[in-house]
Design an enzyme around this catalytic site. Structure first.
Site, PDB file in Angstrom:
ATOM      1  N   ASP A  88       7.379  -8.382   9.416  1.00 21.57           N
ATOM      2  CA  ASP A  88       6.760  -7.592   8.330  1.00 21.57           C
ATOM      3  C   ASP A  88       7.674  -7.491   7.109  1.00 21.57           C
ATOM      4  OD1 ASP A  88       5.138  -5.092  10.375  1.00 21.57           O
ATOM      5  OD2 ASP A  88       4.236  -6.564   9.024  1.00 21.57           O
ATOM      6  N   GLU A 113       2.683  -2.651   1.939  1.00 24.17           N
ATOM      7  CA  GLU A 113       2.678  -1.742   3.081  1.00 24.17           C
ATOM      8  C   GLU A 113       4.064  -1.179   3.431  1.00 24.17           C
ATOM      9  OE1 GLU A 113       0.763  -3.386   6.538  1.00 24.17           O
ATOM     10  OE2 GLU A 113       0.645  -1.423   7.487  1.00 24.17           O
ATOM     11  N   ASP A 176      -0.400  -7.121   2.065  1.00 26.05           N
ATOM     12  CA  ASP A 176      -0.169  -6.767   3.466  1.00 26.05           C
ATOM     13  C   ASP A 176       0.662  -7.902   4.055  1.00 26.05           C
ATOM     14  OD1 ASP A 176      -0.160  -5.924   6.062  1.00 26.05           O
ATOM     15  OD2 ASP A 176      -2.255  -5.295   6.055  1.00 26.05           O
ATOM     16  N   ILE A 178       2.054  -8.484   6.979  1.00 28.73           N
ATOM     17  CA  ILE A 178       1.419  -8.960   8.222  1.00 28.73           C
ATOM     18  C   ILE A 178       0.260  -8.025   8.505  1.00 28.73           C
ATOM     19  CG2 ILE A 178       1.552  -9.269  10.720  1.00 28.73           C
ATOM     20  CD1 ILE A 178       4.260 -10.252  10.527  1.00 28.73           C
ATOM     21  N   ASP A 179      -0.927  -8.527   8.300  1.00 25.49           N
ATOM     22  CA  ASP A 179      -2.117  -7.751   8.630  1.00 25.49           C
ATOM     23  C   ASP A 179      -2.511  -8.154  10.047  1.00 25.49           C
ATOM     24  OD1 ASP A 179      -4.376  -6.117   8.254  1.00 25.49           O
ATOM     25  OD2 ASP A 179      -5.582  -7.869   7.740  1.00 25.49           O
ATOM     26  N   THR A 181      -0.958  -6.478  12.974  1.00 27.52           N
ATOM     27  CA  THR A 181       0.326  -6.481  13.700  1.00 27.52           C
ATOM     28  C   THR A 181       0.103  -6.530  15.215  1.00 27.52           C
ATOM     29  OG1 THR A 181       0.337  -4.101  13.457  1.00 27.52           O
ATOM     30  CG2 THR A 181       1.692  -5.306  11.947  1.00 27.52           C
ATOM     31  N   HIS A 275      -9.575   0.692  16.118  1.00 28.60           N
ATOM     32  CA  HIS A 275      -9.664   0.477  14.663  1.00 28.60           C
ATOM     33  C   HIS A 275     -11.095   0.543  14.147  1.00 28.60           C
ATOM     34  CE1 HIS A 275      -5.599  -1.892  14.454  1.00 28.60           C
ATOM     35  NE2 HIS A 275      -5.471  -0.673  14.949  1.00 28.60           N
ATOM     36  N   LYS A 302     -10.831 -12.233   9.709  1.00 26.14           N
ATOM     37  CA  LYS A 302     -12.296 -12.061   9.802  1.00 26.14           C
ATOM     38  C   LYS A 302     -12.966 -12.405   8.472  1.00 26.14           C
ATOM     39  CE  LYS A 302     -11.829  -7.752  11.632  1.00 26.14           C
ATOM     40  NZ  LYS A 302     -10.485  -7.761  12.207  1.00 26.14           N
ATOM     41  N   ARG A 316     -17.079  -2.804  10.119  1.00 25.96           N
ATOM     42  CA  ARG A 316     -15.827  -2.052  10.356  1.00 25.96           C
ATOM     43  C   ARG A 316     -16.091  -0.556  10.208  1.00 25.96           C
ATOM     44  NH1 ARG A 316     -10.635  -3.602  10.366  1.00 25.96           N
ATOM     45  NH2 ARG A 316      -9.105  -1.934  10.161  1.00 25.96           N
ATOM     46  N   ASP A 328      -5.408  -3.718   3.031  1.00 27.49           N
ATOM     47  CA  ASP A 328      -6.131  -4.192   4.217  1.00 27.49           C
ATOM     48  C   ASP A 328      -7.442  -4.885   3.855  1.00 27.49           C
ATOM     49  OD1 ASP A 328      -4.540  -3.674   6.460  1.00 27.49           O
ATOM     50  OD2 ASP A 328      -4.949  -1.532   6.283  1.00 27.49           O
TER      51      ASP A 328
HETATM   52  N1  LIG Z   1      -6.963   3.998  13.592  1.00 26.41           N
HETATM   53  C1  LIG Z   1      -7.240   2.994  12.776  1.00 26.41           C
HETATM   54  N2  LIG Z   1      -8.490   2.812  12.313  1.00 26.41           N
HETATM   55  C2  LIG Z   1      -8.783   1.789  11.490  1.00 26.41           C
HETATM   56  N3  LIG Z   1      -7.877   0.883  11.063  1.00 26.41           N
HETATM   57  C3  LIG Z   1      -6.619   1.038  11.496  1.00 26.41           C
HETATM   58  C4  LIG Z   1      -6.232   2.066  12.364  1.00 26.41           C
HETATM   59  N4  LIG Z   1      -4.924   1.939  12.614  1.00 26.41           N
HETATM   60  C5  LIG Z   1      -4.501   0.867  11.918  1.00 26.41           C
HETATM   61  N5  LIG Z   1      -5.534   0.328  11.244  1.00 26.41           N
HETATM   62  C6  LIG Z   1      -5.524  -0.795  10.317  1.00 26.41           C
HETATM   63  O1  LIG Z   1      -6.176  -1.908  10.903  1.00 26.41           O
HETATM   64  C7  LIG Z   1      -5.476  -3.043  10.449  1.00 26.41           C
HETATM   65  C8  LIG Z   1      -5.779  -4.206  11.353  1.00 26.41           C
HETATM   66  O2  LIG Z   1      -7.102  -4.511  11.174  1.00 26.41           O
HETATM   67  P1  LIG Z   1      -8.001  -5.150  12.325  1.00 26.41           P
HETATM   68  O3  LIG Z   1      -8.455  -4.025  13.172  1.00 26.41           O
HETATM   69  O4  LIG Z   1      -9.104  -5.736  11.538  1.00 26.41           O
HETATM   70  O5  LIG Z   1      -7.157  -6.120  13.026  1.00 26.41           O
HETATM   71  C9  LIG Z   1      -4.048  -2.605  10.473  1.00 26.41           C
HETATM   72  O6  LIG Z   1      -3.317  -3.400   9.594  1.00 26.41           O
HETATM   73  P2  LIG Z   1      -1.783  -3.715   9.924  1.00 26.41           P
HETATM   74  O7  LIG Z   1      -1.797  -4.543  11.150  1.00 26.41           O
HETATM   75  O8  LIG Z   1      -1.344  -4.413   8.718  1.00 26.41           O
HETATM   76  O9  LIG Z   1      -1.115  -2.389  10.131  1.00 26.41           O
HETATM   77  C10 LIG Z   1      -4.127  -1.179   9.975  1.00 26.41           C
HETATM   78  O10 LIG Z   1      -4.014  -1.095   8.572  1.00 26.41           O
HETATM   79 MG   LIG Z   2      -3.065  -4.416   7.524  1.00 24.37          MG
END
Ligand SMILES: Nc1ncnc2c1ncn2[C@@H]1O[C@H](COP(=O)(O)O)[C@@H](OP(=O)(O)O)[C@H]1O
Ligand SMILES: [Mg+2]
Length: 391
Positions: A88, A113, A176, A178-179, A181, A275, A302, A316, A328
């Site tokens: 990251d 981030e 971002d 690393i989106d 993680t 998420h 996605k 989402r 994001d």
């Molecule tokens: N409780 C939550 N609800 C929704 N999104 C969340 C979450 N916790 C983390 N995220 C976000 O969801 C992103 C990942 O998206 P996805 O679910 O589409 O893989 C994360 O990005 P990071 O990995 O950069 O932190 C973070 O920003």
């Molecule tokens: Mg992200």
């Protein structure tokens, strides 16, 4: 003078040569005028897009290296957060450094981030050293970026450029590093997501998706297939969305699915149920008549997959209390929009990236093509109302 020139300089040089007026201004004056015109007209962000693609591709190499070591390591557990931390920070430092180097005479604002707070602590000394090594190894192996090695302080300073608040005025990079993680740690999908805001609007976006197959993942599950992987999506306002392989194929233009029939439409959602509510999206899909099971993958990959028509819908719905951040969605949003898609909140409002680091949203984000959107929003509202009345 340095032997190598930046993408910005070389593209500008080409433009100046094309528009050269032999009788009047010097080369430098013409560069300045063109640069001002480019920015003021908002007509072309070619130079910024080229720099963004380069920065995201270089950062992707650092992330790939870290993920490979993580997956091969017998010692390190996949639940250990340290590899993602290193990647990251390394990705953010590299992108911040490269963008500033590409545009040395322009104001630089980055909404990103990470910040260096934890890294400056005594217990992070080794981690910081490892990040600096990774950044320098990646820059040296790229070979196109003319720089002496960065110090630990240079790395910290580059990371901390990401503290901008963004907003509705001027230009701001949105990153971002690393989106996804969690996907990164599992060895699955993740993305390096970089966008540019100009006067509050997203004007370009780049998604580097190192584990996304070049072939369609329609109806595929999360597992990475044996097919060739590594995609770079890029979009500029009014100029379409393109995809190429991360190792440098010619970009080809992509389009979202044009299906009007929900029965043919598969949909994407987060791999992580924490998420996004999988129950709500399954209720929406049922109402719409979607037959295919959800395709669950991590990150803004996605949006990339949707932009080339692998599926027709992305749903989402974060759980109550979660606030979405602009990094994001900014890059993914324009990648889909320029491929003919549309992203909105659950009430059908367009996404507003001009309000600072957070997106101001009505429950959730839905993404699809223009034709399917009205039916999708109807199914969304019905499902949300049913859920509310059952509580
Ligand atoms: N409780 C939550 N609800 C929704 N999104 C969340 C979450 N916790 C983390 N995220 C976000 O969801 C992103 C990942 O998206 P996805 O679910 O589409 O893989 C994360 O990005 P990071 O990995 O950069 O932190 C973070 O920003
Ligand atoms: Mg992200």
């Amino acid at each position: 003078m340095s032997a190598s020139i930046s993408i910005g300089q070389s593209l500008l040089r080409r433009r100046v040569l094309l528009h050269l007026n032999p009788t009047s201004l010097s080369f430098t004056q013409q560069v300045r005028t063109l640069r001002r015109r480019t920015l003021a007209s908002s007509m072309s962000y070619d130079i910024q897009l080229a720099a963004a693609k380069k920065a995201a591709s270089v950062a992707a190499r650092l992330c790939q290296k870290v993920q490979k070591a993580l997956l091969q390591s017998d010692v390190q557990s996949k639940s250990d957060k340290s590899p993602v931390t290193v990647a990251d920070y390394g990705s953010q430092a590299l992108i911040s450094f490269i963008l500033q180097k590409e545009f040395p005479s322009m104001p630089f604002s980055l909404v990103a981030e990470e910040d260096s707070g934890d890294l400056r602590k005594e217990e992070s000394r080794e981690t910081l050293h490892r990040i600096m090594e990774l950044v320098n190894e990646t820059l040296a192996s790229d070979g196109t970026i003319d720089t002496s090695p960065l110090s630990e302080e240079d790395v910290l300073v580059a990371i901390d450029k990401g503290i901008s608040e963004g907003g509705s005025q001027g230009q701001h990079w949105v990153l971002d590093p690393i989106d996804g993680t969690k996907g990164f740690l599992r060895g699955d999908q993740y993305a390096i997501a970089l966008a540019l805001l100009d006067e509050g609007k997203v004007v370009l976006g780049v998604l580097a998706c190192p584990n996304l197959p070049l072939a369609s993942i329609a109806n595929n599950d999360q597992t990475i297939s044996e097919d060739k992987v590594g995609c770079l999506f890029s979009a500029q306002v009014g100029a379409g969305t393109y995809m190429q392989s991360l190792d440098g194929s010619m970009p080809t233009r992509v389009q979202v699915s044009s299906t009007e029939n929900p029965e043919e439409a598969s949909f994407f959602e987060s791999y992580e149920a924490a998420h996004s509510s999988h129950d709500l999206s399954s209720s929406i899909a049922r109402k719409l008549g979607v037959k295919a099971p959800p395709v669950r993958i991590d990150s803004q990959a996605k949006y990339g997959a949707l932009s080339r028509g692998d599926g027709a819908i992305y749903l989402r719905f974060p759980h109550k209390g979660y606030r979405e951040k602009i990094w994001d969605h900014a890059a993914g949003y324009i990648v889909v929009a320029e491929a003919g898609g549309v992203a909105a909140d659950a009430a059908g409002n367009s996404l507003d990236f001009s309000k600072g680091r957070y997106l101001d949203l009505d429950t959730g984000i839905v993404v699809t093509n223009q034709k399917l959107m009205p039916a999708l929003l109807k199914a969304v509202q019905e499902s949300i109302n049913e859920r509310a009345s059952s509580l």
